[in-house]
Design a protein around this motif. Structure first.
Motif, PDB file in Angstrom:
ATOM      1  N   ASN A  12      38.868  48.335  34.297  1.00 35.26           N
ATOM      2  CA  ASN A  12      37.669  49.098  33.948  1.00 35.26           C
ATOM      3  C   ASN A  12      36.650  48.153  33.314  1.00 35.26           C
ATOM      4  O   ASN A  12      36.900  47.575  32.239  1.00 35.26           O
ATOM      5  CB  ASN A  12      38.028  50.232  32.964  1.00 35.26           C
ATOM      6  N   LYS A  13      35.502  48.010  33.967  1.00 32.95           N
ATOM      7  CA  LYS A  13      34.494  47.055  33.516  1.00 32.95           C
ATOM      8  C   LYS A  13      33.821  47.447  32.204  1.00 32.95           C
ATOM      9  O   LYS A  13      33.122  46.636  31.603  1.00 32.95           O
ATOM     10  CB  LYS A  13      33.431  46.874  34.602  1.00 32.95           C
ATOM     11  N   GLU A  14      34.003  48.700  31.784  1.00 35.33           N
ATOM     12  CA  GLU A  14      33.345  49.146  30.550  1.00 35.33           C
ATOM     13  C   GLU A  14      33.853  48.430  29.301  1.00 35.33           C
ATOM     14  O   GLU A  14      33.212  48.479  28.248  1.00 35.33           O
ATOM     15  CB  GLU A  14      33.532  50.659  30.383  1.00 35.33           C
ATOM     16  N   VAL A  15      34.992  47.784  29.413  1.00 37.27           N
ATOM     17  CA  VAL A  15      35.510  47.073  28.234  1.00 37.27           C
ATOM     18  C   VAL A  15      34.808  45.725  28.030  1.00 37.27           C
ATOM     19  O   VAL A  15      34.982  45.092  26.992  1.00 37.27           O
ATOM     20  CB  VAL A  15      37.028  46.831  28.341  1.00 37.27           C
ATOM     21  N   VAL A  16      34.027  45.309  29.023  1.00 34.36           N
ATOM     22  CA  VAL A  16      33.342  44.013  28.919  1.00 34.36           C
ATOM     23  C   VAL A  16      32.059  44.190  28.111  1.00 34.36           C
ATOM     24  O   VAL A  16      31.105  44.808  28.568  1.00 34.36           O
ATOM     25  CB  VAL A  16      33.025  43.438  30.320  1.00 34.36           C
ATOM     26  N   ASP A  17      32.049  43.677  26.897  1.00 34.40           N
ATOM     27  CA  ASP A  17      30.868  43.743  26.039  1.00 34.40           C
ATOM     28  C   ASP A  17      30.585  42.345  25.495  1.00 34.40           C
ATOM     29  O   ASP A  17      31.186  41.364  25.921  1.00 34.40           O
ATOM     30  CB  ASP A  17      31.061  44.759  24.912  1.00 34.40           C
ATOM     31  N   GLY A  70      34.621  35.030  25.529  1.00 33.92           N
ATOM     32  CA  GLY A  70      35.707  34.335  26.217  1.00 33.92           C
ATOM     33  C   GLY A  70      35.291  33.672  27.510  1.00 33.92           C
ATOM     34  O   GLY A  70      36.111  33.008  28.165  1.00 33.92           O
ATOM     35  N   GLY A  71      34.023  33.835  27.920  1.00 35.48           N
ATOM     36  CA  GLY A  71      33.508  33.122  29.086  1.00 35.48           C
ATOM     37  C   GLY A  71      33.797  33.784  30.411  1.00 35.48           C
ATOM     38  O   GLY A  71      33.751  33.120  31.458  1.00 35.48           O
ATOM     39  N   THR A  72      34.107  35.069  30.422  1.00 35.48           N
ATOM     40  CA  THR A  72      34.369  35.745  31.687  1.00 35.48           C
ATOM     41  C   THR A  72      33.869  37.188  31.632  1.00 35.48           C
ATOM     42  O   THR A  72      33.824  37.798  30.578  1.00 35.48           O
ATOM     43  CB  THR A  72      35.879  35.742  32.025  1.00 35.48           C
ATOM     44  N   GLU A  73      33.491  37.703  32.804  1.00 37.26           N
ATOM     45  CA  GLU A  73      33.066  39.105  32.936  1.00 37.26           C
ATOM     46  C   GLU A  73      34.191  39.939  33.539  1.00 37.26           C
ATOM     47  O   GLU A  73      34.057  41.153  33.686  1.00 37.26           O
ATOM     48  CB  GLU A  73      31.832  39.194  33.843  1.00 37.26           C
ATOM     49  N   ASP A  74      35.280  39.295  33.915  1.00 44.62           N
ATOM     50  CA  ASP A  74      36.397  39.974  34.568  1.00 44.62           C
ATOM     51  C   ASP A  74      37.485  40.264  33.533  1.00 44.62           C
ATOM     52  O   ASP A  74      38.085  39.345  32.984  1.00 44.62           O
ATOM     53  CB  ASP A  74      36.948  39.089  35.686  1.00 44.62           C
ATOM     54  N   ALA A  75      37.718  41.549  33.284  1.00 44.29           N
ATOM     55  CA  ALA A  75      38.680  41.919  32.245  1.00 44.29           C
ATOM     56  C   ALA A  75      40.112  41.984  32.764  1.00 44.29           C
ATOM     57  O   ALA A  75      41.038  42.124  31.978  1.00 44.29           O
ATOM     58  CB  ALA A  75      38.295  43.255  31.632  1.00 44.29           C
ATOM     59  N   SER A  76      40.301  41.899  34.090  1.00 41.66           N
ATOM     60  CA  SER A  76      41.635  42.139  34.637  1.00 41.66           C
ATOM     61  C   SER A  76      42.674  41.176  34.069  1.00 41.66           C
ATOM     62  O   SER A  76      43.830  41.543  33.858  1.00 41.66           O
ATOM     63  CB  SER A  76      41.610  42.048  36.161  1.00 41.66           C
ATOM     64  N   LEU A  77      42.281  39.928  33.818  1.00 38.03           N
ATOM     65  CA  LEU A  77      43.232  38.949  33.276  1.00 38.03           C
ATOM     66  C   LEU A  77      43.092  38.788  31.767  1.00 38.03           C
ATOM     67  O   LEU A  77      43.681  37.881  31.181  1.00 38.03           O
ATOM     68  CB  LEU A  77      43.051  37.595  33.978  1.00 38.03           C
ATOM     69  N   GLY A 124      40.432  34.941  30.315  1.00 34.28           N
ATOM     70  CA  GLY A 124      41.272  34.765  31.504  1.00 34.28           C
ATOM     71  C   GLY A 124      42.660  34.266  31.197  1.00 34.28           C
ATOM     72  O   GLY A 124      43.292  33.612  32.039  1.00 34.28           O
ATOM     73  N   CYS A 125      43.166  34.601  30.000  1.00 36.14           N
ATOM     74  CA  CYS A 125      44.482  34.070  29.590  1.00 36.14           C
ATOM     75  C   CYS A 125      45.631  34.633  30.432  1.00 36.14           C
ATOM     76  O   CYS A 125      46.666  33.985  30.576  1.00 36.14           O
ATOM     77  CB  CYS A 125      44.732  34.373  28.120  1.00 36.14           C
TER      78      CYS A 125
END
Length: 368
Positions: free
Chosen positions: A306-311, A317-324, A328-329
């Motif tokens: 869910n992209k809504e967690v990206v704020d 952390g340098g990424t727009e992708d929350a899946s990882l 991106g850890c």
């Protein structure tokens, strides 16, 4: 009866029709639930691990549920509250006292194996009294550390936060002066020599220190603490050591903190930060190194994030992708009291979102 109902719910979600599969997997899940997972602090009455697992699996397409279950069975690293408390209990005797012994040994050229001579030296006691302990978050467990020291850490030496106000800093220096005077170490200007910064976990190291290329300055907890300690006159500038003690941290975080803190302290003429980690998490744990193509495709499926967690906090952390997860850890790590956002989204996703995580996270920031 509750366990039986949960097991039936899970079997229904997984469409297990043969008893052999049920008997093969359920006992393992129930054992893990009883021993660890049921104790996750976000689970409430009537909805523990098995029930939560069934509801979590139900979010996915039927053909993906086996991969999701394998993610839990084969990769999840759950560090329980009891395990973290154990790390705190050994931190004082096995790490903090040992560092003090090393410093006395080096300063007075006493062989390190002469333990009694080192521990009976006046300097050893003086360093005990001039040690300051600061918590970097509510996971620092400063109260547990103080109790584990058996009274060797006084209330006036420990504080649960790193942002010391002028009044608090003044009180701590006043108490230090009294303690040193009572012990025969009277000093015209008492200051702390050993600074211990305490926290429970770091996944990327970004919240501790990072360099903002636009603002051309260092940011994070570590620069703030160094500047505050020097501005308030808390440390003896002629001799002080600063340690960052993390009860657990990834190798990525350790490397990041060591690299950028060296740059920061060198640029500003401060003593270097020494990082001590009781339980390192090696890179092999990260799911980004998985060779399982089905698992990689499952985690990368945009429908399962869910992209809504990206704020703005997540973007640090340098990424727009929350899946990882943050930075991106791609960690499969859950802590007993909260899930770090460095883990994959499907473990920590907030419960009000779809899909939600198996172990929903409580955020320190209001992220959305």
């Amino acid at each position: 009866m509750r366990d039986q109902n949960a097991a039936k719910l899970l079997a229904k979600v997984m469409e297990w029709e043969d008893l052999e599969t049920v008997h093969q997997i359920l006992p393992t899940l129930q054992l893990l639930a009883d021993f660890k997972y049921d104790h996750y602090q976000r689970f409430g009455p009537g909805c523990r691990f098995i029930e939560s697992l069934a509801l979590w699996l139900h979010q996915f397409a039927p053909e993906d549920r086996t991969t999701a279950l394998q993610l839990v069975l084969d990769h999840l690293v759950f560090i329980s509250d009891a395990e973290l408390s154990h790390l705190v209990r050994i931190a004082y005797r096995d790490w903090i006292v040992q560092e003090r012994m090393r410093l006395v040994s080096e300063e007075f050229e006493i062989p390190s194996f002469k333990v009694r001579e080192i521990m009976s030296h006046q300097r050893f006691e003086q360093l005990r009294m001039t040690s300051l302990y600061l918590g970097l978050s509510d996971g620092a467990r400063t109260n547990e550390l103080r109790r584990a020291s058996d009274g060797e850490i006084g209330n006036e030496q420990i504080w649960q936060a790193y942002e010391l106000g002028d009044e608090k800093a003044g009180d701590m220096l006043h108490d230090l002066e009294s303690s040193l005077k009572d012990a025969g170490f009277a000093s015209p200007m008492p200051r702390f020599n050993l600074i211990w910064l305490l926290d429970d976990f770091s996944g990327s190291g970004n919240t501790y220190i990072r360099y903002d290329g636009v603002a051309r300055k260092f940011k994070g907890k570590v620069p703030k603490i160094y500047q505050r300690l020097h501005q308030s006159g808390m440390v003896d500038p002629s001799h002080y050591e600063v340690f960052l003690m993390l009860y657990t941290a990834t190798r990525q975080a350790i490397d990041h903190i060591e690299y950028w803190s060296e740059r920061f302290t060198t640029d500003n003429g401060f003593k270097p930060l020494q990082v001590r980690v009781l339980c390192p998490i090696e890179p092999e744990v990260s799911l980004s190194r998985s060779t399982d193509s089905r698992l990689r495709a499952f985690l990368a499926n945009p429908a399962y994030c869910n992209k809504e967690v990206v704020d703005k906090h997540f973007r640090v952390g340098g990424t727009e992708d929350a899946s990882l997860g943050f930075a991106g850890c791609a960690l499969p790590v859950v802590l007993g009291h909260n899930t770090p956002n460095n883990s994959v989204y499907l473990f920590w996703g907030p419960e009000q979102f779809k899909p939600h995580g198996l172990f929903p996270r409580v955020s320190r920031h209001r992220e959305f």
